[in-house]
Design an enzyme around this catalytic site. Structure first.
Site, PDB file in Angstrom:
ATOM      1  N   HIS A 233     -15.281  11.274   0.437  1.00  5.38           N
ATOM      2  CA  HIS A 233     -15.993  12.353  -0.256  1.00  5.38           C
ATOM      3  C   HIS A 233     -17.484  12.221   0.017  1.00  5.38           C
ATOM      4  O   HIS A 233     -18.021  11.116   0.111  1.00  5.38           O
ATOM      5  CB  HIS A 233     -15.731  12.247  -1.763  1.00  5.38           C
ATOM      6  CG  HIS A 233     -16.549  13.186  -2.585  1.00  5.38           C
ATOM      7  ND1 HIS A 233     -16.367  14.553  -2.571  1.00  5.38           N
ATOM      8  CD2 HIS A 233     -17.574  12.953  -3.456  1.00  5.38           C
ATOM      9  CE1 HIS A 233     -17.231  15.118  -3.386  1.00  5.38           C
ATOM     10  NE2 HIS A 233     -17.977  14.171  -3.933  1.00  5.38           N
ATOM     11  N   PHE A 234     -18.148  13.370   0.160  1.00  9.21           N
ATOM     12  CA  PHE A 234     -19.601  13.401   0.257  1.00  9.21           C
ATOM     13  C   PHE A 234     -20.158  14.366  -0.780  1.00  9.21           C
ATOM     14  O   PHE A 234     -19.548  15.393  -1.086  1.00  9.21           O
ATOM     15  CB  PHE A 234     -20.055  13.870   1.643  1.00  9.21           C
ATOM     16  CG  PHE A 234     -19.774  12.897   2.743  1.00  9.21           C
ATOM     17  CD1 PHE A 234     -20.507  11.722   2.863  1.00  9.21           C
ATOM     18  CD2 PHE A 234     -18.777  13.142   3.674  1.00  9.21           C
ATOM     19  CE1 PHE A 234     -20.253  10.822   3.881  1.00  9.21           C
ATOM     20  CE2 PHE A 234     -18.509  12.260   4.695  1.00  9.21           C
ATOM     21  CZ  PHE A 234     -19.246  11.090   4.799  1.00  9.21           C
ATOM     22  N   ASN A 236     -24.370  15.542  -2.403  1.00 13.94           N
ATOM     23  CA  ASN A 236     -25.796  15.417  -2.147  1.00 13.94           C
ATOM     24  C   ASN A 236     -26.319  14.042  -2.560  1.00 13.94           C
ATOM     25  O   ASN A 236     -27.344  13.585  -2.070  1.00 13.94           O
ATOM     26  CB  ASN A 236     -26.538  16.509  -2.916  1.00 13.94           C
ATOM     27  CG  ASN A 236     -27.906  16.773  -2.337  1.00 13.94           C
ATOM     28  OD1 ASN A 236     -28.241  16.303  -1.258  1.00 13.94           O
ATOM     29  ND2 ASN A 236     -28.702  17.523  -3.058  1.00 13.94           N
ATOM     30  N   GLY A 237     -25.606  13.382  -3.474  1.00  8.83           N
ATOM     31  CA  GLY A 237     -26.060  12.074  -3.954  1.00  8.83           C
ATOM     32  C   GLY A 237     -25.620  10.903  -3.115  1.00  8.83           C
ATOM     33  O   GLY A 237     -26.093   9.788  -3.306  1.00  8.83           O
ATOM     34  N   GLY A 238     -24.685  11.126  -2.164  1.00 11.51           N
ATOM     35  CA  GLY A 238     -24.215  10.013  -1.353  1.00 11.51           C
ATOM     36  C   GLY A 238     -22.785  10.224  -0.905  1.00 11.51           C
ATOM     37  O   GLY A 238     -22.315  11.351  -0.774  1.00 11.51           O
ATOM     38  N   GLY A 239     -22.061   9.106  -0.698  1.00  9.97           N
ATOM     39  CA  GLY A 239     -20.698   9.195  -0.204  1.00  9.97           C
ATOM     40  C   GLY A 239     -19.776   8.210  -0.888  1.00  9.97           C
ATOM     41  O   GLY A 239     -20.221   7.285  -1.580  1.00  9.97           O
ATOM     42  N   ASP A 365     -17.284  11.684 -18.651  1.00 11.35           N
ATOM     43  CA  ASP A 365     -16.818  12.686 -17.683  1.00 11.35           C
ATOM     44  C   ASP A 365     -15.297  12.600 -17.557  1.00 11.35           C
ATOM     45  O   ASP A 365     -14.749  12.496 -16.463  1.00 11.35           O
ATOM     46  CB  ASP A 365     -17.483  12.468 -16.320  1.00 11.35           C
ATOM     47  CG  ASP A 365     -17.305  13.664 -15.383  1.00 11.35           C
ATOM     48  OD1 ASP A 365     -16.958  14.756 -15.879  1.00 11.35           O
ATOM     49  OD2 ASP A 365     -17.506  13.503 -14.167  1.00 11.35           O
TER      50      ASP A 365
END
Length: 838
Positions: A233-234, A236-239, A365
């Site tokens: 998964h990618f 905007n915050g990383g992978g 979450d």
């Protein structure tokens, strides 16, 4: 893959998707009211403010400079960079305000665009080098997000990339119009913006950028013990990756966080959230439902966390597969077995949440995507980056739709709210309905209690946990849905659509999907705009306001769409105008569409030649006009030609793929009797069917139940079967209908949801109970934006929509098809008049 751009169009002050309210607020601009210098022009777009010097002379494309910024230091950087550009006569643009910049840098922002704040356009490579050196003296070293698509100059915040200076459009592989640049052969090709620095192959890197390029390539992880073998998964915050710990050979899950990127609603970046996850995994060590922490370290400017790899399946995927509404086995016995399984899962989740709270941790979450089900049917919690201390009483900063707690809930109450949503979702998987209030929750709870033998304490817990003291809005969005959707209901839906119109606006008449704003001219189009809504109202026998027809006439004269085709192109508008008694305007649009340069058009029904061809055949048939038949013949010759070979749609289906080509060629055969067109139609359809594996359940489910998926392909097979009744096509049709029958649609729309499924099931006399099931579920999802209205959630479920593709107009059309027992209420599904008469 979910397109998160739609989140930009979820305004707090609107029940419908709409343009972001801050995008048009000039007084919120970082440099509101400022003119860089004498003769300069300042133009504000939806996200960018463009500053253009007098007597501008720049090339169409070249090396540009990006200045990266975070919301906290953007104003200071602009105050330094803008005067420099003004003094040196450099054209530039900047993100207009802090809110837009924060949105683009959010977790679900575009990874290739994140961090870009100011763009500067040096006209030559010499001025590029000089500008970089001089701006380095002004702002060099300022902390800023790394721009993944660019080459960093020294320590930032300056980055460079080759691309277009002047907006020109090219056709992407999927048929969409995208920004383009010109290759050495003079052809317009997509200006590709991937999250990696990859200049076009024909571009030579200027010598002064060579050192920066070497540094980028050498910026690899050193002394790093983990070997990545699969990216999961990618954002905007990383992978997130599967990796092997080379110290002992064990499988781990490796998470990467980028500094100053992936911002959440509280402003926390990905690094901050990873620190929270590290804290939570440490606090919860030893709990059987929580993976073990293995490592936590920095590596080449990013932060990495390694934890135990849990071999399991996300609960949301298991739920979709096992739920009686989707499994195809909705017998009383199947419901009893499912209920026993679901109650066991809920007991485990409840115990796990209680154990977290006992250790002083709020998950923050909780939703089915963050719960894994292991092979032994036990659960594990993952993605703990939103965890907070119980005693701090934090509000929830980010969360899944339906599971995000109301703002007045804090601390442990956030998890308890999500737990009750999960309890409801396990039996009626429509969490997107929960934010619409207590009355709608009660509708779902009534369905759950009627369909499943739920324990009374569970029903009470859900009712109280999602009751008026929790969902505090007093508005009642519920709809009295009749047992049989009769004519008065259709009239009520039509009135609701018309009441939602805004004839005074220029960007759209009826509120629809975010694609109204993301597609060129979307507010006029058949799929997302006025053309489709007006046609649906008229075709359903409803009165169409003359003022609304005139709106479409006025806004179609100079309409710019993303192609000549039907659903999002000029031909769809022409089709509606002809239907509404405006043939001259329709003919003018058809001429414009036919004259579209052939090198920049897809073959699809959505925006390309097949859609234009279907409308040409319709007009030839309707008017007995040989000129339009000749147009259709010419368009058939354009399909798959060398000019469009690289730009045709790569997706399957009626709307975007080969099934749409097949429908056009089939109707052309019926109009001309030329069997080569029938052969070509069958070939195009088989190309689609060869692309998907209908034997595999996952492959069928990925298609979805609407017109862009299973429903559309099934309708084309049905149309072709009048002339070609091959056994394998009949089998494929049945497989696709199985998907339409059993798929638990997550939207109401024609393109992706129930309306498309209903259209396909119409006339299928073997499926009355499936029709009944979809009709009932439409009632569960129906909303009343105002008392007495009937509205429907659009795609993604965050806001309402009235358009044909995703909202009320599509539902109205499907209900009309049910009433008439005729799927041919949708254009082009009936045989041509020539064929019908032969």
């Amino acid at each position: 893959m979910l397109d998160f751009r739609f989140l930009d169009f979820c305004r707090e002050d609107s029940l419908f998707y709409d343009a972001p309210d801050h995008d048009g607020a000039a007084d919120q601009d970082f440099h509101a009211g400022r003119i860089p210098g004498t003769g300069w022009t300042v133009t504000r777009g939806r996200e960018w403010t463009f500053c253009t010097p007098p007597d501008l002379d720049v090339p169409d494309q070249g090396w540009k400079i990006h200045v990266s910024a975070s919301p906290d230091n953007a104003a200071e950087l602009l105050d330094a960079v803008a005067p420099y550009c003004a003094e040196n006569g450099l054209m530039y643009k900047y993100i207009s305000n802090r809110e837009i910049l924060g949105r683009r840098g959010s977790k679900y922002g575009d990874r290739s665009a994140s961090g870009k704040f100011i763009t500067i356009y040096p006209p030559t490579e010499e001025s590029l080098e000089r500008t970089l050196d001089e701006l380095e003296e002004l702002v060099g070293g300022t902390p800023a997000p790394y721009i993944l698509s660019d080459l960093r100059w020294k320590q930032g915040p300056l980055f460079v990339r080759y691309g277009g200076f002047v907006l020109k459009m090219a056709r992407a592989a999927n048929g969409a119009l995208v920004p383009g640049i010109r290759n050495p052969q003079g052809e317009m090709v997509p200006d590709v913006r991937r999250p990696a620095f990859r200049p076009p192959e024909w571009v030579t890197l200027p010598p002064f950028l060579a050192e920066a390029h070497r540094e980028r390539k050498q910026g690899t992880l050193k002394d790093f013990p983990f070997r990545v073998h699969k990216a999961l998964h990618f954002s905007n915050g990383g992978g997130v990756y599967r990796a092997v710990d080379q110290r002992d050979g064990t499988e781990v899950l490796l998470k990467e966080a980028r500094p100053l990127a992936g911002l959440d609603a509280s402003g926390a970046d990905a690094i901050t959230r990873m620190e929270r996850e590290h804290w939570a995994l440490t606090k919860l060590a030893g709990l059987p439902t929580v993976p073990a922490l293995i490592d936590y370290r920095d590596g080449h400017e990013h932060r990495f966390l390694a934890r135990e790899f849990v071999d399991g399946e996300a609960l949301i995927d298991v739920l979709r597969r096992r739920h009686p509404f989707t499994s195809g086995d909705d017998t009383p016995e199947a419901r009893v077995a499912y209920t026993a399984w679901a109650l066991d899962i809920l007991d485990q989740v409840s115990a796990g949440v209680a154990a977290m709270h006992g250790r002083g941790v709020v998950f923050g979450d909780l939703h089915p995507g963050n719960i894994l089900l292991k092979a032994d049917n036990t659960v594990a919690f993952i993605d703990m980056e939103t965890c907070t201390p119980v005693e701090d009483g934090y509000q929830q900063a980010m969360g899944a739709l339906g599971f995000h707690a109301p703002h007045h809930l804090t601390g442990a109450a956030v998890d308890l709210f999500a737990l009750n949503v999960l309890r409801l979702t396990m039996f009626v998987p429509l969490p997107q309905i929960v934010p619409w209030g207590v009355a709608k929750v009660q509708t779902l709870l009534d369905v759950a209690a009627a369909r499943f033998d739920l324990p009374a304490p569970l029903v009470t817990a859900i009712r109280e946990g999602l009751g008026p003291e929790v969902l505090t809005s007093g508005r009642d969005f519920s709809v009295a849905w009749p047992a049989v959707p009769h004519a008065p209901l259709r009239e009520q839906i039509a009135r609701s659509i018309i009441e939602a119109a805004s004839p005074g606006r220029d960007d759209r008449l009826y509120p629809g999907d975010a694609m109204q704003f993301l597609t060129e001219g979307g507010g006029t189009t058949f799929a997302y705009g006025a053309a489709g809504v007006l046609w649906s109202l008229s075709r359903s026998g409803q009165d169409v306001p003359a003022e609304h027809v005139q709106w479409l006439v006025d806004h179609s004269r100079d309409a710019e769409t993303d192609g000549p085709g039907f659903f999002t192109g000029l031909a769809g508008i022409a089709y509606t105008l002809d239907h509404l008694g405006r043939p001259d305007e329709a003919d003018a649009l058809m001429r414009r569409a036919f004259d579209t340069p052939v090198t920049n058009v897809s073959d699809s029904v959505c925006n390309g030649w097949s859609g234009l061809g279907l409308v040409a055949l319709h007009l030839a048939d309707r008017r007995d006009d040989p000129a339009y038949l000749d147009m259709a013949r010419t368009l058939a010759e354009r399909l798959g030609t060398q000019e469009s070979a690289g730009t045709g749609p790569k997706r399957v289906g009626l709307v975007h793929g080969g099934s749409g080509h097949a429908l056009f060629l089939l109707r052309l055969f019926e109009s001309t009797g030329e069997r080569r067109h029938l052969d070509a139609a069958e070939s195009a359809l088989r190309t689609d069917l060869d692309t998907i594996d209908l034997e595999q359940e996952d492959s069928r489910l990925r298609l979805g139940p609407g017109l862009i998926g299973s429903a559309g392909i099934a309708l084309v097979i049905r149309a072709l079967s009048v002339h070609r009744g091959a056994a394998d096509l009949t089998e494929a049709h049945e497989r696709l209908l199985d998907t339409v029958h059993t798929h638990f649609a997550t939207s109401c729309g024609l393109f992706t949801g129930r309306a498309g499924a209903l259209l396909t099931l119409t006339g299928d006399h073997h499926a009355p109970h499936q029709v009944r099931a979809h009709l009932d579920a439409l009632g569960w999802e129906a909303m009343a934006a105002e008392p007495g209205r009937v509205d429907f959630l659009g795609d993604h479920g965050y806001r309402l929509s009235t358009d044909l593709a995703t909202g009320s107009a599509g539902v109205l059309l499907a209900l009309t098809a049910i009433a008439e027992d005729d799927p041919a209420v949708l254009p082009f599904l009936a045989p041509s008049r020539t064929e019908a008469a032969s």
